[in-house]
Motif scaffolding. Structure first.
Motif, PDB file in Angstrom:
ATOM      1  N   LEU A  50       0.823  -1.211   0.000  1.00 37.01           N
ATOM      2  CA  LEU A  50       0.000   0.000   0.000  1.00 37.01           C
ATOM      3  C   LEU A  50       0.859   1.263   0.000  1.00 37.01           C
ATOM      4  O   LEU A  50       0.511   2.264  -0.632  1.00 37.01           O
ATOM      5  N   GLU A  51       1.987   1.222   0.715  1.00 38.16           N
ATOM      6  CA  GLU A  51       2.878   2.381   0.718  1.00 38.16           C
ATOM      7  C   GLU A  51       3.503   2.591  -0.651  1.00 38.16           C
ATOM      8  O   GLU A  51       3.687   3.735  -1.084  1.00 38.16           O
ATOM      9  N   GLN A  52       3.850   1.511  -1.324  1.00 41.29           N
ATOM     10  CA  GLN A  52       4.466   1.627  -2.644  1.00 41.29           C
ATOM     11  C   GLN A  52       3.486   2.114  -3.705  1.00 41.29           C
ATOM     12  O   GLN A  52       3.898   2.660  -4.724  1.00 41.29           O
ATOM     13  N   ALA A  53       2.196   1.933  -3.475  1.00 43.72           N
ATOM     14  CA  ALA A  53       1.195   2.387  -4.444  1.00 43.72           C
ATOM     15  C   ALA A  53       1.154   3.907  -4.526  1.00 43.72           C
ATOM     16  O   ALA A  53       0.807   4.455  -5.567  1.00 43.72           O
ATOM     17  N   ASN A  54       1.512   4.581  -3.429  1.00 44.05           N
ATOM     18  CA  ASN A  54       1.574   6.044  -3.396  1.00 44.05           C
ATOM     19  C   ASN A  54       0.282   6.663  -3.928  1.00 44.05           C
ATOM     20  O   ASN A  54       0.298   7.479  -4.839  1.00 44.05           O
ATOM     21  N   TRP A  55      -0.820   6.273  -3.333  1.00 43.16           N
ATOM     22  CA  TRP A  55      -2.123   6.751  -3.774  1.00 43.16           C
ATOM     23  C   TRP A  55      -2.273   8.238  -3.564  1.00 43.16           C
ATOM     24  O   TRP A  55      -2.896   8.928  -4.364  1.00 43.16           O
ATOM     25  N   VAL A  56      -1.736   8.749  -2.456  1.00 43.49           N
ATOM     26  CA  VAL A  56      -1.808  10.170  -2.124  1.00 43.49           C
ATOM     27  C   VAL A  56      -0.406  10.603  -1.715  1.00 43.49           C
ATOM     28  O   VAL A  56       0.262   9.889  -0.958  1.00 43.49           O
ATOM     29  N   ASP A  57       0.043  11.748  -2.207  1.00 45.55           N
ATOM     30  CA  ASP A  57       1.357  12.253  -1.803  1.00 45.55           C
ATOM     31  C   ASP A  57       1.358  12.530  -0.301  1.00 45.55           C
ATOM     32  O   ASP A  57       0.456  13.186   0.219  1.00 45.55           O
ATOM     33  N   GLY A  58       2.377  12.030   0.375  1.00 45.77           N
ATOM     34  CA  GLY A  58       2.494  12.258   1.811  1.00 45.77           C
ATOM     35  C   GLY A  58       1.608  11.378   2.660  1.00 45.77           C
ATOM     36  O   GLY A  58       1.357  11.704   3.815  1.00 45.77           O
ATOM     37  N   MET A  59       1.135  10.268   2.103  1.00 47.00           N
ATOM     38  CA  MET A  59       0.268   9.371   2.871  1.00 47.00           C
ATOM     39  C   MET A  59       1.045   8.777   4.040  1.00 47.00           C
ATOM     40  O   MET A  59       2.195   8.394   3.888  1.00 47.00           O
ATOM     41  N   PRO A  60       0.426   8.718   5.233  1.00 40.88           N
ATOM     42  CA  PRO A  60       1.111   8.149   6.401  1.00 40.88           C
ATOM     43  C   PRO A  60       1.437   6.672   6.184  1.00 40.88           C
ATOM     44  O   PRO A  60       0.772   5.984   5.397  1.00 40.88           O
ATOM     45  N   PRO A  61       2.450   6.169   6.882  1.00 41.17           N
ATOM     46  CA  PRO A  61       2.834   4.760   6.704  1.00 41.17           C
ATOM     47  C   PRO A  61       1.764   3.800   7.220  1.00 41.17           C
ATOM     48  O   PRO A  61       1.029   4.105   8.151  1.00 41.17           O
ATOM     49  N   PHE A  62       1.710   2.634   6.603  1.00 40.51           N
ATOM     50  CA  PHE A  62       0.709   1.623   6.959  1.00 40.51           C
ATOM     51  C   PHE A  62       1.232   0.586   7.932  1.00 40.51           C
ATOM     52  O   PHE A  62       0.446  -0.093   8.584  1.00 40.51           O
ATOM     53  N   ILE A  63       2.532   0.440   8.025  1.00 40.66           N
ATOM     54  CA  ILE A  63       3.096  -0.621   8.856  1.00 40.66           C
ATOM     55  C   ILE A  63       2.736  -0.434  10.337  1.00 40.66           C
ATOM     56  O   ILE A  63       2.336  -1.404  10.988  1.00 40.66           O
ATOM     57  N   PRO A  64       2.816   0.778  10.917  1.00 40.25           N
ATOM     58  CA  PRO A  64       2.351   0.909  12.309  1.00 40.25           C
ATOM     59  C   PRO A  64       0.865   0.581  12.476  1.00 40.25           C
ATOM     60  O   PRO A  64       0.459   0.018  13.493  1.00 40.25           O
ATOM     61  N   THR A  65       0.080   0.894  11.463  1.00 39.12           N
ATOM     62  CA  THR A  65      -1.350   0.612  11.524  1.00 39.12           C
ATOM     63  C   THR A  65      -1.617  -0.887  11.553  1.00 39.12           C
ATOM     64  O   THR A  65      -2.422  -1.369  12.361  1.00 39.12           O
ATOM     65  N   VAL A  66      -0.945  -1.641  10.688  1.00 38.75           N
ATOM     66  CA  VAL A  66      -1.192  -3.085  10.658  1.00 38.75           C
ATOM     67  C   VAL A  66      -0.624  -3.766  11.897  1.00 38.75           C
ATOM     68  O   VAL A  66      -1.229  -4.714  12.411  1.00 38.75           O
ATOM     69  N   LEU A  67       0.503  -3.296  12.397  1.00 40.57           N
ATOM     70  CA  LEU A  67       1.054  -3.884  13.622  1.00 40.57           C
ATOM     71  C   LEU A  67       0.134  -3.638  14.807  1.00 40.57           C
ATOM     72  O   LEU A  67      -0.094  -4.537  15.630  1.00 40.57           O
ATOM     73  N   ALA A  68      -0.411  -2.427  14.895  1.00 37.87           N
ATOM     74  CA  ALA A  68      -1.354  -2.134  15.970  1.00 37.87           C
ATOM     75  C   ALA A  68      -2.634  -2.953  15.809  1.00 37.87           C
ATOM     76  O   ALA A  68      -3.187  -3.453  16.802  1.00 37.87           O
ATOM     77  N   GLY A  69      -3.110  -3.120  14.581  1.00 38.67           N
ATOM     78  CA  GLY A  69      -4.305  -3.923  14.343  1.00 38.67           C
ATOM     79  C   GLY A  69      -4.111  -5.378  14.741  1.00 38.67           C
ATOM     80  O   GLY A  69      -4.985  -5.991  15.363  1.00 38.67           O
ATOM     81  N   LEU A  70      -2.941  -5.931  14.391  1.00 39.61           N
ATOM     82  CA  LEU A  70      -2.666  -7.318  14.777  1.00 39.61           C
ATOM     83  C   LEU A  70      -2.535  -7.458  16.289  1.00 39.61           C
ATOM     84  O   LEU A  70      -3.060  -8.412  16.881  1.00 39.61           O
ATOM     85  N   ALA A  71      -1.858  -6.516  16.932  1.00 39.37           N
ATOM     86  CA  ALA A  71      -1.668  -6.599  18.382  1.00 39.37           C
ATOM     87  C   ALA A  71      -2.988  -6.442  19.133  1.00 39.37           C
ATOM     88  O   ALA A  71      -3.293  -7.225  20.045  1.00 39.37           O
ATOM     89  N   ILE A  72      -3.790  -5.464  18.735  1.00 38.96           N
ATOM     90  CA  ILE A  72      -5.078  -5.264  19.405  1.00 38.96           C
ATOM     91  C   ILE A  72      -6.011  -6.439  19.135  1.00 38.96           C
ATOM     92  O   ILE A  72      -6.715  -6.915  20.029  1.00 38.96           O
ATOM     93  N   GLY A  73      -6.011  -6.932  17.914  1.00 45.52           N
ATOM     94  CA  GLY A  73      -6.838  -8.090  17.585  1.00 45.52           C
ATOM     95  C   GLY A  73      -6.438  -9.328  18.362  1.00 45.52           C
ATOM     96  O   GLY A  73      -7.286 -10.085  18.841  1.00 45.52           O
ATOM     97  N   MET A  74      -5.131  -9.541  18.518  1.00 48.14           N
ATOM     98  CA  MET A  74      -4.667 -10.692  19.277  1.00 48.14           C
ATOM     99  C   MET A  74      -5.051 -10.557  20.753  1.00 48.14           C
ATOM    100  O   MET A  74      -5.534 -11.510  21.368  1.00 48.14           O
TER     101      MET A  74
END
Length: 183
Positions: A50-74
């Motif tokens: 998703l980061e490499q797709a560069n949908w929007v200039d300056g888009m925030p990183p997704f890796i902290p989001t997915v790590l938080a989602g996995l941790a909270i889900g677990m």
């Protein structure tokens, strides 16, 4: 002849994996850690895509989001509470994570200024959508993509650690990856 093969009586033997069965469910066995590591690798790859797709200039990183989602889900999946009681807590934690990640796209020098700008722009977008008009602001799109990514990671962790179903855990991430590649 019956005495040639005597039965051997063994005392109770504890293996390394059985120790974790006596501990609370929050403490994970090595199989749970391995499963979590594979989920992290999978969703970091999705976040990187998703980061490499560069949908929007300056888009925030997704890796902290997915790590938080996995941790909270677990963590929510490992609790003994009913799903209807724990999902609101998990979704509220996810909303906080998404707001904190998406606010980096908002304008302002401090965190409080960016959060205020984030709130104002989201309320304005909501009013524009209700009126049937078109908005050119990228912040709602950034928030939507971050929220969808967090929700996919959260559901994957829930499927892995509550339902013990790896195939269902792959569906949300696969859907996001397929959507990202096709657009």
């Amino acid at each position: 002849m019956a005495g040639l093969n005597p039965t051997i009586e063994r005392g109770p033997v504890r293996s390394a994996g059985s120790v974790s069965l006596n501990l609370p469910r929050v403490v994970m066995s090595w199989e749970d850690w391995l499963t979590f590591a594979v989920a992290v690798i999978t969703f970091v790859a999705i976040g990187h895509s998703l980061e490499q797709a560069n949908w929007v200039d300056g888009m925030p990183p997704f890796i902290p989001t997915v790590l938080a989602g996995l941790a909270i889900g677990m963590l929510t999946a490992r609790t003994r509470l009913h799903a209807l009681a724990i999902h609101p807590v998990g979704l509220l934690a996810g909303a906080v994570v998404v707001a904190l990640v998406a606010q980096t796209y908002a304008d302002g020098p401090t965190l409080a200024d960016r959060l205020a700008d984030f709130r104002v722009r989201m309320v304005e977008w909501f009013h524009v959508v209700r009126a049937g008009d078109i908005s050119n602001d990228n912040l709602p799109f950034v928030t939507l993509v971050q929220g969808t990514t967090w929700l996919a990671a959260y559901l994957a962790a829930w499927c892995l650690f509550r339902w013990h179903n790896a195939w269902l855990a792959l569906l949300p991430g696969g859907f996001i990856l397929l959507t990202n590649i096709s657009f």
